[in-house]
Design a protein around this motif. Structure first.
Motif, PDB file in Angstrom:
ATOM      1  N   HIS A 171      56.156  -1.696  44.499  1.00 27.82           N
ATOM      2  CA  HIS A 171      57.179  -0.762  44.031  1.00 27.82           C
ATOM      3  C   HIS A 171      56.968   0.566  44.727  1.00 27.82           C
ATOM      4  O   HIS A 171      55.878   0.844  45.224  1.00 27.82           O
ATOM      5  CB  HIS A 171      57.099  -0.584  42.510  1.00 27.82           C
ATOM      6  CG  HIS A 171      58.427  -0.402  41.850  1.00 27.82           C
ATOM      7  ND1 HIS A 171      59.194   0.724  42.037  1.00 27.82           N
ATOM      8  CD2 HIS A 171      59.124  -1.193  40.992  1.00 27.82           C
ATOM      9  CE1 HIS A 171      60.301   0.618  41.326  1.00 27.82           C
ATOM     10  NE2 HIS A 171      60.285  -0.533  40.678  1.00 27.82           N
ATOM     11  N   ASN A 227      61.977  -7.932  45.321  1.00 25.63           N
ATOM     12  CA  ASN A 227      62.303  -6.510  45.389  1.00 25.63           C
ATOM     13  C   ASN A 227      63.412  -6.116  44.417  1.00 25.63           C
ATOM     14  O   ASN A 227      63.944  -4.999  44.508  1.00 25.63           O
ATOM     15  CB  ASN A 227      62.721  -6.142  46.812  1.00 25.63           C
ATOM     16  CG  ASN A 227      61.583  -6.290  47.807  1.00 25.63           C
ATOM     17  OD1 ASN A 227      60.437  -5.975  47.510  1.00 25.63           O
ATOM     18  ND2 ASN A 227      61.897  -6.804  48.986  1.00 25.63           N
ATOM     19  N   LYS A 275      62.838  -2.913  42.448  1.00 23.56           N
ATOM     20  CA  LYS A 275      62.891  -1.712  43.273  1.00 23.56           C
ATOM     21  C   LYS A 275      64.336  -1.291  43.545  1.00 23.56           C
ATOM     22  O   LYS A 275      64.668  -0.102  43.516  1.00 23.56           O
ATOM     23  CB  LYS A 275      62.150  -1.948  44.590  1.00 23.56           C
ATOM     24  CG  LYS A 275      60.640  -2.022  44.441  1.00 23.56           C
ATOM     25  CD  LYS A 275      59.913  -1.997  45.770  1.00 23.56           C
ATOM     26  CE  LYS A 275      60.061  -3.304  46.513  1.00 23.56           C
ATOM     27  NZ  LYS A 275      59.223  -3.330  47.735  1.00 23.56           N
ATOM     28  N   ALA A 285      56.551  -3.061  36.788  1.00 23.33           N
ATOM     29  CA  ALA A 285      55.714  -3.316  37.962  1.00 23.33           C
ATOM     30  C   ALA A 285      54.240  -3.188  37.613  1.00 23.33           C
ATOM     31  O   ALA A 285      53.397  -3.938  38.134  1.00 23.33           O
ATOM     32  CB  ALA A 285      56.076  -2.348  39.084  1.00 23.33           C
TER      33      ALA A 285
END
Length: 279
Positions: A143, A241, A244, A150
């Motif tokens: 992250h 991801n 993120k 996370a």
């Protein structure tokens, strides 16, 4: 550039509201608090990200990481509760206009805003601090910021308790305020439909900015935190991801958009600051 626009835009809203007696109303008082939250929330992550972009090490201490988690939970919860309070303000203004000055008098507004900030701390930071977590691999976090989901992935122990805490916090600061906002706007729409058409557009225009901000924040936050608990640690069904991408939107983009939405959609702000007066 995004961070600069965020600071300037939200700073402009705060200064404009404070400096203009015409805007000294409960709605703009709550909006001033929203702009302050956006400044703090963006400043929680973006300066460190800018440093990381220029540094090959990209390191953060466990203490700083913990501070990012707690501050993020606190400010995120405060913003969600504040948006619910702003929805209540619009409900009173439209559905109970004759009692608005009594229900939303300044002494009550001050108590409500203190309640929002204090209840966010009690429901987000306090439970998290009571459940410390052992981190097995503090050198790797997928992250750009220490996000709670996370960080949970780094736990040495079973994540079952952490998942329960995350679900509890999500229900209190996300789902409950969101349901309250929905009920408020159901009552607002029902009330507006009973009035003549000439006043409908004016009534809805006072809510359009708030609805847009609610849709952006809650849309991304609910997707982020109301996914299957197994995805916290395994990313099952999600891109590695995924968190993120969502965090960039609600942690960096939305704080920039909020003052633009309110300043451009709100006629009072536009007339006061963007239209030249003639004497």
């Amino acid at each position: 550039m995004i961070y600069l626009v965020t600071i300037v835009g939200n700073g402009f809203m705060v200064c404009a509201i404070i400096a203009t007696p015409h805007l000294h109303t409960p709605m703009y008082f709550f909006l001033c608090n929203l702009s302050l939250i956006d400044i703090f929330y963006s400043s929680r992550t973006v300066p460190k990200v800018l440093v990381d972009l220029l540094s090959p090490s990209r390191r953060i201490s466990l203490t700083a990481c913990g501070i990012q988690v707690y501050v993020g939970l606190f400010l995120g919860g405060t913003e969600c509760l504040l948006l619910a309070l702003m929805a209540y303000d619009r409900y009173v203004a439209i559905c109970r206009p004759l009692y608005y000055l009594i229900i939303m008098k300044w002494s009550i507004c001050y108590k409500l805003i203190v309640f929002v900030w204090l209840s966010s701390f009690i429901t987000t930071v306090f439970p998290s601090m009571l459940m410390p977590m052992r981190v097995c691999n503090p050198n790797q976090i997928n992250h750009f910021v220490c996000e709670v989901l996370a960080v949970v992935k780094l736990s040495c122990d079973s994540t079952h308790q952490s998942e329960i805490v995350v679900f509890f916090l999500t229900f209190i600061v996300l789902l409950f305020p969101f349901l309250f906002i929905l009920l408020s706007y159901i009552a607002i729409i029902s009330s507006v439909l009973k009035i003549h058409s000439a006043a409908r557009s004016k009534a809805f225009s006072t809510c359009s900015s708030h609805i847009t901000v609610v849709a952006l924040l809650y849309g991304t936050a609910l997707v982020m935190y109301f996914r299957p608990s197994s995805s916290y640690t395994s990313n099952q069904g999600f891109s590695p991801n995924f968190g993120k991408y969502i965090s960039v939107f609600y942690g960096i983009i939305i704080p920039m958009l909020n003052p633009l939405i309110y300043s451009l959609k709100n006629k009072e702000v536009t007339k006061k600051f963007f239209v030249r007066k003639t004497v």
